[in-house]
Design a protein around this motif. Structure first.
Motif, short mmCIF file in Angstrom:
data_model
loop_
_atom_site.label_atom_id
_atom_site.label_comp_id
_atom_site.label_asym_id
_atom_site.label_seq_id
_atom_site.Cartn_x
_atom_site.Cartn_y
_atom_site.Cartn_z
N LEU A 317 0.96 -1.28 -0.03
CA LEU A 317 0.10 -0.02 0.05
C LEU A 317 0.89 1.41 -0.18
CD1 LEU A 317 -2.77 -0.95 2.61
CD2 LEU A 317 -2.90 -0.88 0.02
N THR A 318 1.88 1.24 0.80
CA THR A 318 2.60 2.46 0.85
C THR A 318 3.56 2.60 -0.35
OG1 THR A 318 4.15 1.18 2.26
CG2 THR A 318 3.28 2.94 3.40
N HIS A 319 4.01 1.53 -1.16
CA HIS A 319 4.53 1.91 -2.29
C HIS A 319 3.63 1.90 -3.30
CE1 HIS A 319 7.68 0.57 0.13
NE2 HIS A 319 8.59 1.01 -0.58
N SER A 320 2.18 2.23 -3.32
CA SER A 320 1.32 2.42 -4.45
C SER A 320 0.72 3.67 -4.25
CB SER A 320 0.22 1.55 -4.38
OG SER A 320 0.65 0.27 -4.31
N ILE A 321 1.34 4.80 -3.30
CA ILE A 321 0.61 6.04 -3.38
C ILE A 321 1.62 7.08 -3.50
CG2 ILE A 321 -1.11 5.41 -1.68
CD1 ILE A 321 0.78 6.60 0.51
N ARG A 322 1.18 8.13 -3.78
CA ARG A 322 2.16 9.28 -3.96
C ARG A 322 2.89 10.03 -2.64
NH1 ARG A 322 -1.74 13.32 -6.38
NH2 ARG A 322 -2.53 12.75 -4.52
N PRO A 323 3.83 10.52 -2.81
CA PRO A 323 4.33 11.42 -1.50
C PRO A 323 3.42 12.52 -1.12
CG PRO A 323 6.01 11.53 -3.45
CD PRO A 323 4.89 10.78 -4.00
N GLY A 324 3.12 12.48 0.08
CA GLY A 324 2.41 13.22 0.42
C GLY A 324 1.02 12.71 0.96
N ASP A 325 0.64 11.36 0.34
CA ASP A 325 -0.61 10.76 0.65
C ASP A 325 -0.29 9.84 2.09
OD1 ASP A 325 -1.51 11.69 -1.54
OD2 ASP A 325 -1.47 9.86 -2.84
N MET A 326 -1.25 9.31 2.59
CA MET A 326 -0.98 8.65 3.78
C MET A 326 -1.55 7.49 3.84
SD MET A 326 -2.06 10.35 7.66
CE MET A 326 -1.77 9.28 8.80
N VAL A 327 -1.10 6.32 4.54
CA VAL A 327 -1.62 5.06 4.63
C VAL A 327 -1.85 4.75 6.29
CG1 VAL A 327 -1.72 2.60 4.18
CG2 VAL A 327 -0.61 4.33 2.62
N ALA A 328 -2.84 4.32 6.50
CA ALA A 328 -2.86 3.99 8.30
C ALA A 328 -3.35 2.77 8.49
CB ALA A 328 -3.58 5.12 8.90
N ARG A 329 -3.26 2.04 9.53
CA ARG A 329 -3.75 0.66 9.58
C ARG A 329 -4.79 1.25 10.91
NH1 ARG A 329 -1.84 -4.32 12.81
NH2 ARG A 329 -3.30 -5.65 12.61
N LEU A 330 -5.94 0.67 10.81
CA LEU A 330 -7.01 0.98 11.78
C LEU A 330 -7.18 -0.18 12.67
CD1 LEU A 330 -9.67 2.83 9.27
CD2 LEU A 330 -7.77 3.62 10.79
N GLY A 331 -6.55 -1.34 12.46
CA GLY A 331 -6.45 -2.40 13.25
C GLY A 331 -7.27 -3.63 12.57
N GLY A 332 -6.70 -4.87 12.87
CA GLY A 332 -7.10 -6.05 12.10
C GLY A 332 -6.64 -5.98 10.82
N ASP A 333 -7.65 -6.07 9.88
CA ASP A 333 -7.35 -6.19 8.51
C ASP A 333 -7.81 -5.04 7.67
OD1 ASP A 333 -9.99 -6.85 8.71
OD2 ASP A 333 -9.72 -8.82 7.57
N GLU A 334 -8.06 -3.85 8.49
CA GLU A 334 -8.62 -2.66 7.92
C GLU A 334 -7.44 -1.59 7.89
OE1 GLU A 334 -13.08 -1.48 8.78
OE2 GLU A 334 -11.73 -0.51 10.39
N PHE A 335 -7.40 -1.11 6.71
CA PHE A 335 -6.62 -0.10 6.42
C PHE A 335 -7.04 1.42 5.90
CE2 PHE A 335 -4.18 -3.83 5.94
CZ PHE A 335 -3.17 -3.64 6.63
N ALA A 336 -6.47 2.56 6.06
CA ALA A 336 -7.19 3.78 5.39
C ALA A 336 -6.09 4.46 4.65
CB ALA A 336 -7.62 4.61 6.46
#
Ligand code: C2E
Ligand code: MG
Ligand code: MG
Length: 705
Positions: A317-336
């Motif tokens: 996920l982190t390698h599929s976004i542009r700089p400045g975008d943000m990836v977070a893990r909300l818990g379990g298998d849920e990401f934002a």
């Protein structure tokens, strides 16, 4: 390292307010610098001494390493070089101070490959602020130079107040010039930028200014060693700041994947929404939930490999976004994923498609290949929601839709969202209710019709609302099903029911406890794990729990729901089909699913005495269940006549007000104690054993009504 979100190296548009601001102050700074250099005397004498070079080194080093504190970027971080420059100004006067400050700053910024216009502007601002401090000192008759350096005792008791006043001028001029430029650059506006940062900046810079007299004293001794001693308190400050940054990092990041956590996401989201409002752009919020993959890996290869899989997904996920975008893990298998400053919603869709493709690449773990699918919900600010919390909820609604439709990606559509403002207020209330423990479980017995033995207890949730009194589940569960809060409510119910079951078991009243789960819970691949963990924590055998699923869920939410139902059965937990008769389940499905109980819907049961049609429906369900070896339970039995008619039809068990209304935990315990024979020898009923397909369902039970 360069901050990817820092776009200040791109020059301002010619003629823009920022361009004027930078041009005017760069020129003014250059002029003051030239003027100071024309007055530069005595440098040779000073530069011969190691003290000067120690100072120069400390200025350069503290320029390179700002004191980064939690929650502040490197750009905002205070620099200890301010202390040394002010000290030099005090002891040797303006030209030497300006020379050190401006050239070191210019040199460091150019070496860091910052744009020249920006380096020049920063150096000019430093020159002007040093000149402002000098002007204050000059006005207060505090005038020293290399030929006549300041010594301890000069100016008597007035030295410190004079230096502090100069320090205030130094800070104020630098702060105003730089902050106005930042405000104009981000289009946040100069005043807003000043208001936003002044408190923190004033505090840390005045602390640095207050140490300047001590640094000046060290310089005035003429000994490099005294100045070097300053490195120790500075090192302590740096170490402290670094530790706080590390602690802050731990509090805001997910330990497993190193991604930002929910707390950090919410904080960033608020910042980004504020920025987007000013710059009239949109913010995209993507909520991702793994459909399958994780569970299979956890089950087949264990949780350690499951953790590796999550880290891999995070990496993709982190390698599929542009700089400045943000990836977070909300818990379990849920990401934002947060996309600041997007022009069109279509951009968010493209990113979502890219993320899905990246995650879907087959993963090889321990010699096995896994394919991970993910459902993504998109909500856009300000089109879909005007506040952070709402944006997250709406992305969640869209994600749920993507799961239901098996489409992979869905954008939030207001028409499909049944969340009115009143319902959203309800979510806010429910969030608090969960935190404050306002939810409570009541229990209603199920009894065998032949001998009135206790067949189990059904946990039914109640909400003790502080203003609205008791709220029945039908008045909030259907709405909550649309939101991510459902998971928390279900987790609460399962834990509460298991806690109660364990207590009853300890008192010798071993009985099966049913809990209701919603369609949404069945789409959550984490439900089976949640149940298994709960059972293990309370040291209960799986047959203690029975999971009730609304029959309609299985007809309307196929694949994923069936997968979760099967995962539960594999864990040895039995399933019951609730409100049966309303959902047209096919015989094939009923045979295939790991179901051990059907609960005939009360709408049919209540009318069997007066409506031959309903009587036929109930009789057919009872016969069907009996043929399949499934227990039939009639719901909503309100009279002895109905109970007798059901018994005559061959219905196995029943539940309803005729036997007992739902009771709170204390009354339910008293009821069980009264109707059961304590400490009876446990004996298996029905001959079932816990197994993957059709687990044991009937609890060892010996209570009679
Ligand atoms: P359900 O699972 O079919 O539960 C039976 C409902 O019928 C309960 O209503 C119960 O109080 C009521 N009932 C029992 N005997 C009689 C009777 O003789 N006559 C009549 N008229 N009603 C009777 P309740 O507690 O209001 O729950 C309503 C529904 O809310 C439940 O239907 C279930 O679908 C849902 N629900 C309750 N607790 C939970 C929960 O913890 N989680 C989830 N997801 N849903 C829940
Ligand atoms: Mg039920
Ligand atoms: Mg029911």
């Amino acid at each position: 390292m360069r901050d990817p979100s820092d776009t200040r190296d791109i020059g301002p548009r010619v003629g823009s307010p920022l361009w004027f601001h930078m041009a005017v102050f760069t020129l003014a700074g250059a002029f003051v610098f030239a003027l100071s250099m024309s007055r530069l005397t005595g440098l040779n004498g000073i530069a011969d001494h190691p003290l000067f070079w120690v100072l120069a080194a400390m200025v350069v080093l503290s320029q390179i390493w700002p004191i980064v504190t939690p929650g502040r970027s490197r750009l905002e971080a205070p620099k200890a070089s301010n202390t040394f420059c002010l000290a030099v100004l005090i002891v040797w006067g303006l030209p030497i101070a300006v020379l050190l400050r401006a050239t070191s700053l210019l040199g460091v910024l150019v070496a860091q490959r910052k744009a020249v216009h920006r380096a020049a502007f920063n150096a000019a601002s430093a020159t002007l602020s040093t000149a402002a401090a000098w002007a204050v000192l000059y006005g207060l008759d505090f005038r020293y130079s290399p030929a006549n350096p300041w010594h301890f005792g000069d100016e008597g008791i007035w030295a410190v107040p004079k230096i502090l006043l100069a320090g205030v001028a130094y800070f104020a001029v630098n702060f105003l010039i730089i902050t106005v430029a930042i405000g104009l650059h981000s289009r946040e506006g100069a005043l807003t930028a000043i208001r936003r940062t002044i408190g923190y900046q004033a505090f840390v810079n005045l602390v640095l200014v207050a140490t300047a007299p001590l640094a000046a004293l060290a310089i005035a001794t003429g000994s490099a060693q005294f100045v070097l001693l300053f490195a120790f308190p500075l090192a302590a400050i740096y170490a402290n700041a670094a530790m706080s940054v590390q602690r802050e990092h731990q509090a805001h990041h997910d330990e497993l994947t190193g991604l930002s956590n929910r707390k950090m996401l919410i904080r960033k989201l608020d910042d980004m929404l504020a920025q987007a409002t000013v710059s009239s752009t949109k913010v995209g919020f993507l909520l991702l939930d793994l459909d399958r993959g994780l569970k299979e890996v956890n089950d087949t290869l264990g949780h350690a490999v499951g953790d590796r899989l999550l880290r891999l997904v995070a990496h993709r996920l982190t390698h599929s976004i542009r700089p400045g975008d943000m990836v977070a893990r909300l818990g379990g298998d849920e990401f934002a994923v947060l996309l600041p400053a997007v022009k069109e919603a279509s951009v968010a869709r493209e990113v979502a498609a890219r993320l899905r493709a990246a995650v879907a690449e087959p993963i090889r773990l321990e010699g096995m290949s896994f394919v991970i699918e993910v459902s993504i919900g998109i909500a856009m600010y300000p089109d879909d929601a005007t506040a952070g919390e709402l944006l997250m909820q709406r992305a969640d609604v869209a994600m749920y839709l993507a799961k239901q439709r098996r489409s992979g990606v869905e954008r939030y559509v207001a028409d499909l969202d049944r969340n009115s403002p009143a319902r959203l207020a309800l979510f806010g209330d429910l969030r608090r209710a969960l935190d404050r423990g306002e939810l409570e479980l009541h229990y209603q017995p199920k009894v065998y019709l032949t001998d009135r033995r206790v067949a189990g207890m059904e946990a039914l949730v109640r909400w003790q609302h502080p203003e609205r009194g008791v709220i029945a589940p039908d008045d909030f569960i259907p709405q909550v099903q649309q939101s991510y809060l459902m998971r928390e409510v279900t987790a609460f119910v399962i834990d509460g029911a298991l806690t109660q079951a364990a207590l009853w078991r300890q008192s010798g009243m071993t009985t099966q406890v049913s809990v209701n789960v919603s369609g949404r819970d069945l789409l959550d691949s984490g439900l089976a794990d949640l149940v298994a963990e709960g059972l293990a924590r309370h040291r209960l055998p799986p047959e203690t729990l029975l999971i009730e699923i609304d029959e309609r869920v299985l007809t309307s939410e196929p694949a994923h729901a069936v997968a979760t139902a099967e995962a539960l059965a594999e864990a040895g937990v039995a399933l019951s089909l609730d409100d049966f008769g309303t959902g047209y389940s096919s015989l094939v499905r009923l045979k295939r699913l790991p179901v051990c109980e059907v609960k005939v819907d009360s709408s049919f049961v209540g009318r069997i005495l007066e409506s031959p049609d309903d009587e036929v429906v109930v009789k057919s369900i009872v016969d069907l269940a009996s043929a399949l070896g499934i227990r039939s339970v009639a719901e909503g039995v309100e009279s002895a006549d109905i109970a007798a008619a059901l018994l005559a039809m061959g219905c196995v068990a029943a539940q309803g007000w005729h036997f007992c209304r739902p009771l709170n935990a204390v009354s339910a315990t008293a009821w069980l104690a009264e109707h059961g024979e304590r400490d009876r020898q446990a004996r298996p009923i029905n001959g079932h054993r816990p197994g993957p397909r059709r687990p044991a369902v009937m609890p060892p039970s010996g209570w009679r009504l």
